[in-house]
Scaffold this active site. Structure first.
Site, mmCIF file in Angstrom:
data_model
loop_
_atom_site.group_PDB
_atom_site.id
_atom_site.type_symbol
_atom_site.label_atom_id
_atom_site.label_comp_id
_atom_site.label_asym_id
_atom_site.label_seq_id
_atom_site.Cartn_x
_atom_site.Cartn_y
_atom_site.Cartn_z
ATOM 1 N N ARG A 138 0.842 -1.193 0.000
ATOM 2 C CA ARG A 138 0.000 0.000 0.000
ATOM 3 C C ARG A 138 0.879 1.244 0.000
ATOM 4 O O ARG A 138 1.800 1.351 0.802
ATOM 5 C CB ARG A 138 -0.928 0.005 1.221
ATOM 6 C CG ARG A 138 -2.117 0.939 1.039
ATOM 7 C CD ARG A 138 -3.167 0.737 2.116
ATOM 8 N NE ARG A 138 -3.738 -0.601 2.145
ATOM 9 C CZ ARG A 138 -4.874 -0.914 2.764
ATOM 10 N NH1 ARG A 138 -5.550 0.028 3.387
ATOM 11 N NH2 ARG A 138 -5.327 -2.136 2.760
ATOM 12 N N ASP B 119 -13.442 -0.997 -0.669
ATOM 13 C CA ASP B 119 -13.362 -2.223 -1.451
ATOM 14 C C ASP B 119 -14.455 -3.213 -1.059
ATOM 15 O O ASP B 119 -14.457 -4.354 -1.501
ATOM 16 C CB ASP B 119 -11.981 -2.865 -1.343
ATOM 17 C CG ASP B 119 -11.570 -3.209 0.078
ATOM 18 O OD1 ASP B 119 -12.112 -2.609 1.034
ATOM 19 O OD2 ASP B 119 -10.706 -4.088 0.267
ATOM 20 N N ASP C 277 -15.255 -4.962 1.510
ATOM 21 C CA ASP C 277 -15.076 -6.204 2.263
ATOM 22 C C ASP C 277 -15.525 -6.048 3.718
ATOM 23 O O ASP C 277 -15.614 -7.033 4.450
ATOM 24 C CB ASP C 277 -13.626 -6.707 2.186
ATOM 25 C CG ASP C 277 -12.610 -5.750 2.784
ATOM 26 O OD1 ASP C 277 -12.956 -4.579 3.070
ATOM 27 O OD2 ASP C 277 -11.441 -6.167 2.959
ATOM 28 N N ARG C 278 -15.817 -4.813 4.147
ATOM 29 C CA ARG C 278 -16.352 -4.566 5.492
ATOM 30 C C ARG C 278 -17.724 -3.926 5.375
ATOM 31 O O ARG C 278 -17.958 -3.131 4.464
ATOM 32 C CB ARG C 278 -15.442 -3.620 6.285
ATOM 33 C CG ARG C 278 -14.119 -4.220 6.715
ATOM 34 C CD ARG C 278 -13.371 -3.262 7.617
ATOM 35 N NE ARG C 278 -12.978 -2.044 6.929
ATOM 36 C CZ ARG C 278 -12.847 -0.857 7.523
ATOM 37 N NH1 ARG C 278 -13.123 -0.717 8.813
ATOM 38 N NH2 ARG C 278 -12.467 0.197 6.828
ATOM 39 N N ASP D 147 -17.134 -0.173 3.102
ATOM 40 C CA ASP D 147 -15.897 0.574 2.893
ATOM 41 C C ASP D 147 -15.537 0.538 1.412
ATOM 42 O O ASP D 147 -16.294 0.030 0.584
ATOM 43 C CB ASP D 147 -14.764 0.044 3.784
ATOM 44 C CG ASP D 147 -14.319 -1.371 3.435
ATOM 45 O OD1 ASP D 147 -15.040 -2.067 2.689
ATOM 46 O OD2 ASP D 147 -13.249 -1.791 3.913
ATOM 47 N N SER E 98 -8.479 0.092 -0.150
ATOM 48 C CA SER E 98 -9.592 0.058 0.792
ATOM 49 C C SER E 98 -10.150 1.456 1.029
ATOM 50 O O SER E 98 -10.661 2.086 0.115
ATOM 51 C CB SER E 98 -9.160 -0.613 2.090
ATOM 52 O OG SER E 98 -10.250 -0.787 2.964
ATOM 53 N N HIS E 99 -10.006 1.965 2.260
ATOM 54 C CA HIS E 99 -10.594 3.265 2.610
ATOM 55 C C HIS E 99 -9.587 4.405 2.528
ATOM 56 O O HIS E 99 -9.931 5.545 2.842
ATOM 57 C CB HIS E 99 -11.165 3.206 4.028
ATOM 58 C CG HIS E 99 -10.130 2.923 5.073
ATOM 59 N ND1 HIS E 99 -9.745 1.634 5.403
ATOM 60 C CD2 HIS E 99 -9.378 3.746 5.843
ATOM 61 C CE1 HIS E 99 -8.804 1.698 6.336
ATOM 62 N NE2 HIS E 99 -8.570 2.952 6.622
ATOM 63 N N HIS F 198 -14.901 -6.695 10.100
ATOM 64 C CA HIS F 198 -14.494 -7.783 9.209
ATOM 65 C C HIS F 198 -15.146 -9.064 9.718
ATOM 66 O O HIS F 198 -15.083 -9.366 10.913
ATOM 67 C CB HIS F 198 -12.971 -7.973 9.215
ATOM 68 C CG HIS F 198 -12.225 -7.002 8.369
ATOM 69 N ND1 HIS F 198 -12.197 -7.080 6.995
ATOM 70 C CD2 HIS F 198 -11.464 -5.945 8.695
ATOM 71 C CE1 HIS F 198 -11.444 -6.094 6.512
ATOM 72 N NE2 HIS F 198 -10.992 -5.393 7.524
ATOM 73 N N LYS G 58 -3.751 -6.623 -2.360
ATOM 74 C CA LYS G 58 -4.011 -7.696 -1.399
ATOM 75 C C LYS G 58 -3.839 -9.009 -2.150
ATOM 76 O O LYS G 58 -4.531 -9.253 -3.136
ATOM 77 C CB LYS G 58 -5.423 -7.584 -0.827
ATOM 78 C CG LYS G 58 -5.659 -6.333 0.021
ATOM 79 C CD LYS G 58 -7.086 -6.298 0.556
ATOM 80 C CE LYS G 58 -7.301 -5.068 1.433
ATOM 81 N NZ LYS G 58 -8.697 -5.000 1.970
#
Length: 454
Positions: A15, A245, A247-248, A243, A99-100, A331, A109
């Protein structure tokens, strides 16, 4: 570009700022290194809506193909959609997302076949070393027979698979507001929710990696204000925020009040245990509420406590054969989803639970939200170790107190507990406190903060 990649290769992923810290040239080397380290002859890649994502993802694919691996590109997707593809196709995978994080960031990832995580101890360090070496010496020699790059759409298959894991056939009609934060939820939600008895009120579904409306991090209370207001205005049954991407997921009830991720963990745990005949191991990290292990035991399950962080959760899921795991960061991990995290599947469980009875969400989750919690409070400190030592000194030796060093320091009594953990990347200590009532929690929280900031 400097060859030292220590600033962008983190514990669990890559990242950094594009193009200042990494670019397509480096992405291509990461693709080659990923194939070398995983010894893969085929991989799958996907990317989010950030402006830099398509180019970085394609460069990674070129590097992988040059080393002889066939690449399946699934294009725009959520992170859990990439995990689905890795599991269903049994291929190592790479997801391009930050992500965020703000728009100028991007990341990767990575996972092995079956969505098994790639972190520092499971291949990421070796990938970094190869990329650093090739930055200095030049790209590796291409394979005698390069791999192919092909496109494949997995969105419908991903949605169908998720819906196969949750029985939604008998739910009552619900009105749900979804805030996608201009992230990948805007891409996946319409397909996943299609055909369900839901009135969907979309917010910020336009894919825009510059995040023009608010940061795509629903754990920050400032980022769910719009959702809370809209739920109340619409008279909706609930609100869901994803979020960047996707995933949350984060949930608010019919009053617009946030539902603790610990309560969601407990609710989903109870449902997964029922589905599994009233038995099974449930993973929870050490800052989830006392409610979680209590509900797990009440429903016949075995709670297992672990450190904070997805690599620890996934490792324990695999080691124990756990059927579900949850973190207070929203998560949620499922055995039926290759032990990977998927906020979308957790959201479907909430919809099924709410729609399977007549009461409002606030009443449903009250049985899973039994204690007063502080939330995570960050404090900037000069010396993390000395502040934790000061807390230890203040509490150790007391008959009514127990100390635990699993992750930072946890101090527990009969009616309260708190955990203090150092950040791995910033000079911060993170405090989480919980008690049987609000007044006790506030007292414990303030005492701990006084020592941390003293």
């Amino acid at each position: 570009m400097a060859a030292d990649l220590s600033q962008i290769v983190k514990a669990y992923d890559v990242r950094g700022v594009v193009p200042d810290q990494w670019d397509e040239t480096l992405a291509e080397l990461f693709g080659a290194a990923f194939v070398r380290v995983t010894a893969a002859d085929a991989i799958v890649t996907g990317h989010d809506m950030r402006p830099s994502s398509p180019g970085l993802s394609r460069a990674f694919a070129r590097g992988a193909a040059a080393c002889g691996a066939d690449v399946t590109e699934i294009g725009l997707c959520s992170t859990d959609q990439l995990y689905y593809a890795s599991g269903a196709l049994n291929l190592p995978g790479a997801m391009f997302t930050a992500s965020h994080n703000p728009a100028q960031y991007n990341g990767i990832k990575m996972c092995r076949a079956g969505a098994a995580p790639v972190g520092q101890d499971t291949g990421l360090a070796e990938i970094r070393e190869l990329a650093e070496r090739w930055l200095e010496s030049g790209a590796p020699e291409p394979a005698a027979t390069p791999g192919t790059i092909t496109r494949r759409d997995t969105l419908e298959d991903y949605a169908a698979y998720l819906r196969s894991l949750v029985d939604l056939t008998a739910i009552r009609p619900l009105k749900v507001v979804v805030d996608a934060g201009n992230g990948m939820g805007g891409h996946t939600v319409p397909t996943v929710f299609a055909g369900l008895p839901l009135t969907l009120v979309p917010m910020y579904f336009e894919l825009d990696g510059t995040f023009p409306n608010h940061e795509a991090n629903p754990l920050d209370p400032a980022n769910i204000v719009d959702l809370q207001k809209r739920v109340r205005e619409e008279g909706a049954d609930l609100g869901i925020a994803f979020d960047g991407d996707a995933d949350r997921c984060f949930v608010v009830d019919e009053n617009g009040d946030p539902v603790s991720p610990s309560a969601i963990t407990a609710l989903v745990a109870a449902r997964e245990l029922a589905k599994n005949g009233g038995a099974g191991t449930i993973i929870h990290n050490l800052i989830t509420s006392w409610s979680v292990p209590e509900v797990v035991r009440e429903n016949g399950g075995t709670p297992a406590r672990t450190r904070v962080g997805h690599s620890f959760i996934k490792a324990e899921m695999a080691r124990t054969g756990a059927i579900f795991g949850g973190e207070h960061s929203a998560h949620y991990y499922f055995k039926d989803f290759w032990n990977a995290d998927t906020g979308m599947l957790a959201a479907l469980h909430v919809l099924a639970a709410l729609g399977g009875q007549d009461g409002p969400l606030s009443a449903l989750v009250s049985q899973y939200d039994r204690y007063a919690g502080s939330g995570e409070i960050n404090s900037t400190v000069d010396d993390q170790a000395s502040r934790i030592a000061a807390i230890r000194s203040a509490y150790e030796g007391r008959d009514d107190i127990t100390l635990d060093d699993l992750d930072g320091l946890t101090v527990s009594a009969a009616d309260w507990w708190f955990n203090v953990r150092p950040s791995n990347t910033e000079p911060l200590l993170r405090l989480n406190a919980e008690a049987r009532d609000e007044a006790t929690m506030a007292k414990v929280r303030d005492e701990a903060l006084a020592i941390i900031r003293g």
